[in-house]
Every structure is written in structure tokens, then in C-alpha cells.
Design a protein around this motif. Structure first.
Motif, short mmCIF file in Angstrom:
data_model
loop_
_atom_site.label_atom_id
_atom_site.label_comp_id
_atom_site.label_asym_id
_atom_site.label_seq_id
_atom_site.Cartn_x
_atom_site.Cartn_y
_atom_site.Cartn_z
N SER A 179 -7.05 -10.87 -5.81
CA SER A 179 -7.45 -11.36 -7.13
C SER A 179 -6.24 -11.85 -7.91
O SER A 179 -6.30 -12.87 -8.60
CB SER A 179 -8.16 -10.25 -7.91
N ALA A 180 -5.13 -11.15 -7.78
CA ALA A 180 -3.90 -11.56 -8.47
C ALA A 180 -3.38 -12.88 -7.91
O ALA A 180 -2.92 -13.75 -8.67
CB ALA A 180 -2.84 -10.47 -8.32
N ILE A 222 7.64 -14.71 -11.84
CA ILE A 222 7.82 -13.35 -12.38
C ILE A 222 6.56 -12.51 -12.18
O ILE A 222 6.62 -11.35 -11.77
CB ILE A 222 8.20 -13.41 -13.87
N ALA A 223 5.40 -13.11 -12.46
CA ALA A 223 4.14 -12.39 -12.30
C ALA A 223 3.90 -12.02 -10.85
O ALA A 223 3.43 -10.90 -10.54
CB ALA A 223 2.98 -13.24 -12.83
N TYR A 224 4.23 -12.92 -9.93
CA TYR A 224 4.02 -12.64 -8.50
C TYR A 224 4.93 -11.50 -8.04
O TYR A 224 4.48 -10.59 -7.32
CB TYR A 224 4.28 -13.89 -7.67
N ILE A 225 6.22 -11.57 -8.43
CA ILE A 225 7.16 -10.52 -8.02
C ILE A 225 6.71 -9.17 -8.58
O ILE A 225 6.75 -8.15 -7.88
CB ILE A 225 8.58 -10.87 -8.51
N TRP A 226 6.28 -9.15 -9.84
CA TRP A 226 5.83 -7.91 -10.46
C TRP A 226 4.60 -7.36 -9.74
O TRP A 226 4.50 -6.17 -9.46
CB TRP A 226 5.52 -8.19 -11.93
N MET A 227 3.64 -8.25 -9.43
CA MET A 227 2.44 -7.83 -8.72
C MET A 227 2.78 -7.31 -7.33
O MET A 227 2.23 -6.31 -6.86
CB MET A 227 1.46 -9.01 -8.63
N ASP A 228 3.71 -7.99 -6.65
CA ASP A 228 4.09 -7.59 -5.30
C ASP A 228 4.75 -6.21 -5.30
O ASP A 228 4.50 -5.39 -4.42
CB ASP A 228 5.03 -8.63 -4.70
N ARG A 229 5.58 -5.95 -6.29
CA ARG A 229 6.25 -4.65 -6.38
C ARG A 229 5.26 -3.52 -6.67
O ARG A 229 5.37 -2.42 -6.12
CB ARG A 229 7.34 -4.67 -7.45
N LEU A 230 4.28 -3.81 -7.54
CA LEU A 230 3.29 -2.79 -7.86
C LEU A 230 2.41 -2.45 -6.65
O LEU A 230 2.00 -1.31 -6.48
CB LEU A 230 2.40 -3.27 -9.02
#
Length: 243
Positions: A179-180, A222-230
Motif C-alpha cells: 500500500s505504501a 525520504i518517505a520510501y526510506i522511512w517506510m522501508d526502515r519501519l
């Protein structure tokens, strides 16, 4: 840990994705600015996909260790020595790991030093599960213990339980991550559709339009990296790994 993509091959894939996207988007939008932005996104996506392919191979190796333990137990119970059993995995073991055990067999043929060959095998595999297996073998070989089979069974049980738990978590996280991904791609797909209109192409060719596009790329990354880390599961520490 082996990489499934050589630097040259990876560079070629990223370059092809970059220029192919520029041509494709330019045909639609006739805007070099929009084409370049999409080419950058495509090159980045190609790089991330290659990394994902490498991660899949690592996951396949991680999942193969319980099968390795089964082969080891079977070989030892049939009367083979530990070195013979390990060498036999080059043809009977999991396909993704055969090259490692083939190297072990070659090193044993060259100098016959089991401890050196086992240490090299441990370093080449370099995973939490493999460390436990090879450390148990090394201890058993040096001390002459008779509990190797029981130790291997225990390690195999722990590894299977851990793999089952991690797979369950990955499945539950999967739909959230998908979804992200869709949310991150949707604005750019909309821009691609709108860029076929001359007015859209002209608007984003101005300095303000370029600023908006660059800001969008930065926020998307930035959003992708943050989502990937979570969504990333922590790796198990290598208790017996080399420092």
C-alpha cells in the motif's frame, strides 16, 4: 555474503533504465525536465529492485539451513564422517548453497585441513544459522563429543521456529508495504498522464515547476526510506561470528 549482481551488471541495468525512461517519457510529454525526473526515479527503482533480488537470495540461503541440518544428520547416521557429509552437500544439499560446500570439498582435497576448511566455509556463509551449525561441528570435532546429532536437532528446531515466525511477520507487513509503494507511485503516475498535455509540460518546465518536481522526488525518497526502515525485520546477531 555473495552478491547476485556484479557492479558492472548493476551499472548497466541502471543506465539502460535511465535512458530508456528518458526516451519513453519524452515521447509522451516532449519535456526534457519531466523526462529527466522520471529517468532518475526509474534508475533508482532499478537499483532498489536489484537490491531486493539480492535480499531474496540471502533469504533463500537463510531458509536452507534447516535442510542442511537434515542432510548432516542423515549423513552422519549413515556412517559418513563429518567432512564427507559436508562435501556431499555440494551435490545433495540445497542448490543455493552447493557452491559453498563445493569450495569446502576442494579445500579439503588440497590440504586436508578440516578446521581451516570449516572456518573458511563459516566465513563464506556468514549467517546466524550457519554460525551455529559450523560452531557445533567444530566443537564436536575438536572435543570428540558424541552429542553432535542432538545439538544439530536442537539447532534445527530453533531455526525452523525462527523462520516460521519471521515469515508470519513478513506476510502481515506485506500488504502495508505494498500500500505504501502504491501511495508513493500514484502521484507520479498521475503526472505522467497529465504530462501528455502541452500546458502541463510547459508549467513544469519553469523554475517553479522544476522546484516542485525536485521537492517531490526528495519527499518520495525520504518517505520510501522511512517506510522501508519501519518494515524491515532486524537481523539476528551473529553470536559466533568473526569480529
Amino acid at each position: 555474503m555473495l552478491s547476485t549482481n556484479s557492479p558492472k551488471h548493476l551499472y548497466l541495468k541502471v543506465t539502460v533504465a535511465f535512458f530508456a525512461t528518458i526516451i519513453f517519457v519524452y515521447v509522451i510529454s516532449t519535456s526534457l525536465v519531466i523526462s529527466t525526473i522520471f529517468a532518475f526515479l526509474a534508475a533508482t527503482a532499478s537499483l532498489l529492485y536489484s537490491k531486493k533480488s539480492q535480499n531474496k537470495r540471502i533469504a533463500a540461503i537463510t531458509s536452507a539451513w534447516p535442510e542442511v541440518i537434515d542432510h548432516l544428520i542423515s549423513g552422519i547416521q549413515s556412517g559418513l564422517s563429518i567432512s564427507e557429509t559436508l562435501t556431499g552437500l555440494s551435490s545433495r544439499g540445497p542448490v543455493v548453497l552447493r557452491e559453498y560446500f563445493s569450495e569446502f570439498g576442494e579445500k579439503m582435497k588440497v590440504d586436508g585441513d578440516f578446521n581451516a576448511a570449516l572456518l573458511r566455509l563459516k566465513l563464506r556463509c556468514g549467517q546466524h544459522g550457519s554460525d551455529q551449525i559450523f560452531e557445533a561441528i567444530a566443537i564436536s570435532k575438536s572435543l570428540g563429543g558424541n552429542e553432535l546429532l542432538n545439538i544439530l536437532r536442537t539447532v534445527g528446531t530453533f531455526l525452523r521456529q525462527d523462520l516460521a515466525l519471521r515469515r508470519e511477520i513478513e506476510v502481515k507487513h506485506g500488504w502495508i508495504k505494498n500500500s505504501a509503494h502504491l501511495s508513493a507511485a500514484a502521484p507520479w503516475l498521475l503526472l505522467l498522464l497529465l504530462s501528455s498535455q502541452p500546458s502541463t509540460a510547459q508549467a513544469f518546465s519553469t523554475s517553479t515547476g522544476v522546484f516542485i518536481l525536485i521537492s517531490g522526488v526528495v519527499m518520495t525518497v525520504i518517505a520510501y526510506i522511512w517506510m522501508d526502515r519501519l518494515g524491515r525485520l532486524p537481523e539476528l546477531p551473529r553470536v559466533f561470528g568473526e569480529e
